[in-house]
Scaffold this motif. Structure first.
Motif, PDB file in Angstrom:
ATOM      1  N   MET A   1     -15.536   4.713 -57.311  1.00 25.60           N
ATOM      2  CA  MET A   1     -16.766   4.992 -57.609  1.00 25.60           C
ATOM      3  C   MET A   1     -17.495   5.914 -56.528  1.00 25.60           C
ATOM      4  O   MET A   1     -17.102   5.735 -55.526  1.00 25.60           O
ATOM      5  N   GLU A   2     -18.211   6.805 -57.149  1.00 25.67           N
ATOM      6  CA  GLU A   2     -18.980   7.718 -56.189  1.00 25.67           C
ATOM      7  C   GLU A   2     -19.646   7.120 -54.967  1.00 25.67           C
ATOM      8  O   GLU A   2     -20.321   6.130 -55.543  1.00 25.67           O
ATOM      9  N   LEU A   3     -19.829   7.646 -53.912  1.00 18.86           N
ATOM     10  CA  LEU A   3     -20.860   7.147 -52.778  1.00 18.86           C
ATOM     11  C   LEU A   3     -22.194   6.907 -53.253  1.00 18.86           C
ATOM     12  O   LEU A   3     -22.806   5.882 -53.296  1.00 18.86           O
ATOM     13  N   GLU A  66     -21.141  13.583 -50.317  1.00 14.95           N
ATOM     14  CA  GLU A  66     -20.266  12.348 -50.624  1.00 14.95           C
ATOM     15  C   GLU A  66     -19.630  11.912 -49.048  1.00 14.95           C
ATOM     16  O   GLU A  66     -19.070  11.218 -49.009  1.00 14.95           O
ATOM     17  N   LYS A  67     -20.026  12.848 -48.168  1.00 15.69           N
ATOM     18  CA  LYS A  67     -19.357  12.584 -46.717  1.00 15.69           C
ATOM     19  C   LYS A  67     -20.697  12.289 -45.888  1.00 15.69           C
ATOM     20  O   LYS A  67     -21.370  13.270 -45.506  1.00 15.69           O
ATOM     21  N   LEU A 195     -16.722  16.574 -37.264  1.00 16.11           N
ATOM     22  CA  LEU A 195     -17.706  16.354 -38.389  1.00 16.11           C
ATOM     23  C   LEU A 195     -17.722  17.370 -39.076  1.00 16.11           C
ATOM     24  O   LEU A 195     -17.967  17.243 -40.487  1.00 16.11           O
ATOM     25  N   THR A 196     -17.438  18.536 -38.844  1.00 13.97           N
ATOM     26  CA  THR A 196     -17.624  19.816 -39.618  1.00 13.97           C
ATOM     27  C   THR A 196     -16.202  19.522 -40.654  1.00 13.97           C
ATOM     28  O   THR A 196     -16.432  19.979 -41.921  1.00 13.97           O
ATOM     29  N   GLN A 197     -15.278  19.334 -40.183  1.00  8.45           N
ATOM     30  CA  GLN A 197     -13.994  19.096 -40.855  1.00  8.45           C
ATOM     31  C   GLN A 197     -14.345  18.120 -42.261  1.00  8.45           C
ATOM     32  O   GLN A 197     -13.922  18.372 -43.267  1.00  8.45           O
ATOM     33  N   PHE A 198     -14.620  17.024 -41.490  1.00 12.42           N
ATOM     34  CA  PHE A 198     -15.063  15.979 -42.381  1.00 12.42           C
ATOM     35  C   PHE A 198     -15.776  16.098 -43.458  1.00 12.42           C
ATOM     36  O   PHE A 198     -15.708  15.802 -44.721  1.00 12.42           O
ATOM     37  N   LYS A 199     -17.215  16.654 -43.130  1.00 10.59           N
ATOM     38  CA  LYS A 199     -18.037  17.088 -44.506  1.00 10.59           C
ATOM     39  C   LYS A 199     -17.427  18.253 -45.424  1.00 10.59           C
ATOM     40  O   LYS A 199     -18.102  18.269 -46.148  1.00 10.59           O
ATOM     41  N   SER A 200     -16.488  18.949 -44.668  1.00 11.34           N
ATOM     42  CA  SER A 200     -16.085  20.022 -45.693  1.00 11.34           C
ATOM     43  C   SER A 200     -14.907  19.527 -46.637  1.00 11.34           C
ATOM     44  O   SER A 200     -14.646  20.212 -47.562  1.00 11.34           O
ATOM     45  N   ASN A 228     -15.507   7.861 -47.083  1.00 12.39           N
ATOM     46  CA  ASN A 228     -16.977   8.721 -47.291  1.00 12.39           C
ATOM     47  C   ASN A 228     -17.876   8.454 -46.210  1.00 12.39           C
ATOM     48  O   ASN A 228     -18.917   9.210 -45.881  1.00 12.39           O
ATOM     49  N   ILE A 229     -17.564   7.520 -45.453  1.00 15.07           N
ATOM     50  CA  ILE A 229     -18.403   6.957 -44.233  1.00 15.07           C
ATOM     51  C   ILE A 229     -17.595   7.230 -42.958  1.00 15.07           C
ATOM     52  O   ILE A 229     -16.501   6.556 -42.669  1.00 15.07           O
TER      53      ILE A 229
END
Length: 324
Positions: A1-3, A66-67, A195-200, A228-229
Motif C-alpha cells: 500500500m502506498e504511504l 512517498e519518502k 536525506l537527499t539520497q533517501f528522498k530521491s 518510506n519513513i
C-alpha cells in the motif's frame, strides 16, 4: 500500500491502538546503544503517534512524496532512542517501512576525542577572553591551573571567592557555544546527503556507524527500497545546520532531568562535573532556540504542547512567572 493511502486509511478509521510490544524491537543504528523500553516510553509514543499520523496526512495532501523524514530530538536522557524505536516499530507493524538512524554516528570525532576537543575549546577560549579583557596574569593562572588539574575549572562557585573568575567562565562558555552542535563538531553535510539520497528514491545507501573506540568506525550498505519513513533520533535533529527534515518531534526535558539520566547511564566519566553541566545547559539553550520549528512537542510528563505552552513550561522550570 502506498504511504498516502495507508496513512489516510488509518486517520479516517480513527481507531488506532498501539500494538503489543515484544521484549525486543529494532532500534537505532548507534553501535552499543542500549535501548530499554518501559511503560513511560510506550505511553508517550502512543500519545505522539496519532498526532504524527495527522501531520503526515496533512503533509501528504500538499506534497507528492512517498519518502518522509522525521526527527525525534531532545536532551540526553529524554527517551529519544526508545520513542524513535517505538514509532518506527508502529509504522512497520502497519506495513509502512521505517528505519531509525542515530545522529550520534555523525560527529567528526569519536566521543572521547570530541569530549577532549570540547574541553580544549572551553579552556583556550576562556584564557583568550581573559587576555583580551585584561584580567589575565600569572598569579590568576596558578589558581585556574589548579582547578584545571582537579577537573573543576568550569565550576561557577569559584566566582564567590574570585570575582575575576567570571571572565574565565564567560569566555569559555562563549567558545564552547561556538562549537557545540555546529558544523565544527558534526558532519551535517553527510546527514543531509543521506536525506537527499533517501528522498530521491535511492534503494541502497551507505550509512556510518561510530562506536566509542578508534577501531569502531565503519560504513554499511542499508536497503531502503521498501522504506518510506526515515526517523532520525538525535539531540540536534531540529538543527538549522542541515535540510531535509519534514516533521521534527521535540521531547522536552530540563537540564536537571538530563543530568540525572546521565548519572544513571554512566557511559562516560565525570557525568555530573561542572563542565558536563555547562554542556547540558548550552545544549538545552539550543533546543529551546529551535523549538518553534517542531511540529510535535511532548512535555516531560507526556502531554502534547503547543509552542506557547512549551515556552511557558520552560519558564516555569527556571522559576519564572507568566502572565496569560
Amino acid at each position: 500500500m502506498e504511504l498516502k493511502q495507508a496513512v489516510e486509511a488509518i486517520v479516517k478509521g480513527g481507531n488506532w491502538k498501539g500494538p503489543e510490544i515484544p521484549g525486543d524491537i529494532p532500534h537505532g543504528d548507534m553501535p552499543g546503544d542500549k535501548v530499554e523500553i518501559g511503560e513511560v516510553h510506550i505511553k508517550k509514543a502512543n500519545t505522539i503517534f496519532p498526532e504524527l499520523l495527522l501531520k503526515l496526512s496533512e503533509m501528504l495532501e500538499k506534497r507528492k512524496t512517498e519518502k518522509v523524514v522525521l526527527t525525534v530530538c531532545g536532551g540526553s536522557g529524554v527517551g529519544k532512542s526508545e520513542i524513535a524505536s517505538l514509532l518506527s516499530y508502529y509504522f512497520n507493524q502497519l506495513g509502512i517501512g521505517s528505519y531509525t538512524l542515530s545522529g550520534d554516528n555523525y560527529p567528526h570525532r569519536i566521543p572521547k576525542y570530541n569530549d577532549a576537543e570540547r574541553l580544549h575549546i572551553f579552556r583556550e577560549s576562556a584564557l583568550k577572553a581573559m587576555v583580551k579583557a585584561g584580567t589575565f596574569d600569572e598569579e590568576k593562572f596558578q589558581v585556574i591551573h589548579q582547578f584545571q588539574k582537579e577537573g573543576d575549572d568550569a565550576n561557577t562557585a569559584h566566582v564567590k571567592e574570585y570575582p575575576w573568575y567570571e571572565s574565565y567562565l564567560s569566555g569559555g562558555r562563549e567558545g564552547l557555544r561556538s562549537y557545540l552542535g555546529t558544523v565544527k563538531e558534526i558532519a551535517f553535510d553527510e546527514i543531509e546527503d543521506i536525506l537527499t539520497q533517501f528522498k530521491s528514491g535511492k534503494e541502497e545507501i551507505w550509512l556510518k556507524h561510530m562506536g566509542r573506540e578508534d577501531t569502531e568506525l565503519w560504513y554499511s550498505k542499508v536497503d531502503f527500497s521498501h522504506i518510506n519513513i526515515l526517523i532520525i533520533e538525535w539531540t540536534h535533529g531540529n538543527s538549522s545546520n542541515y535540510r531535509g527534515v519534514d516533521i521534527p518531534i521535540l521531547l522536552n526535558s530540563t537540564p536537571e532531568e538530563t543530568l540525572a539520566h546521565r548519572r544513571a547511564r554512566n557511559r562516560d566519566g565525570a557525568t555530573d562535573s561542572p563542565f558536563t553541566t555547562m554542556v547540558l545547559e548550552l545544549e538545552q539553550a539550543m533546543l529551546e532556540a529551535q523549538a518553534s520549528k517542531a511540529a510535535v512537542i511532548l512535555s516531560k510528563s507526556g502531554e502534547l504542547l503547543s509552542y506557547g505552552q512549551y515556552c511557558r513550561q520552560m519558564e516555569e522550570s527556571k522559576g519564572g512567572s507568566h502572565d496569560q
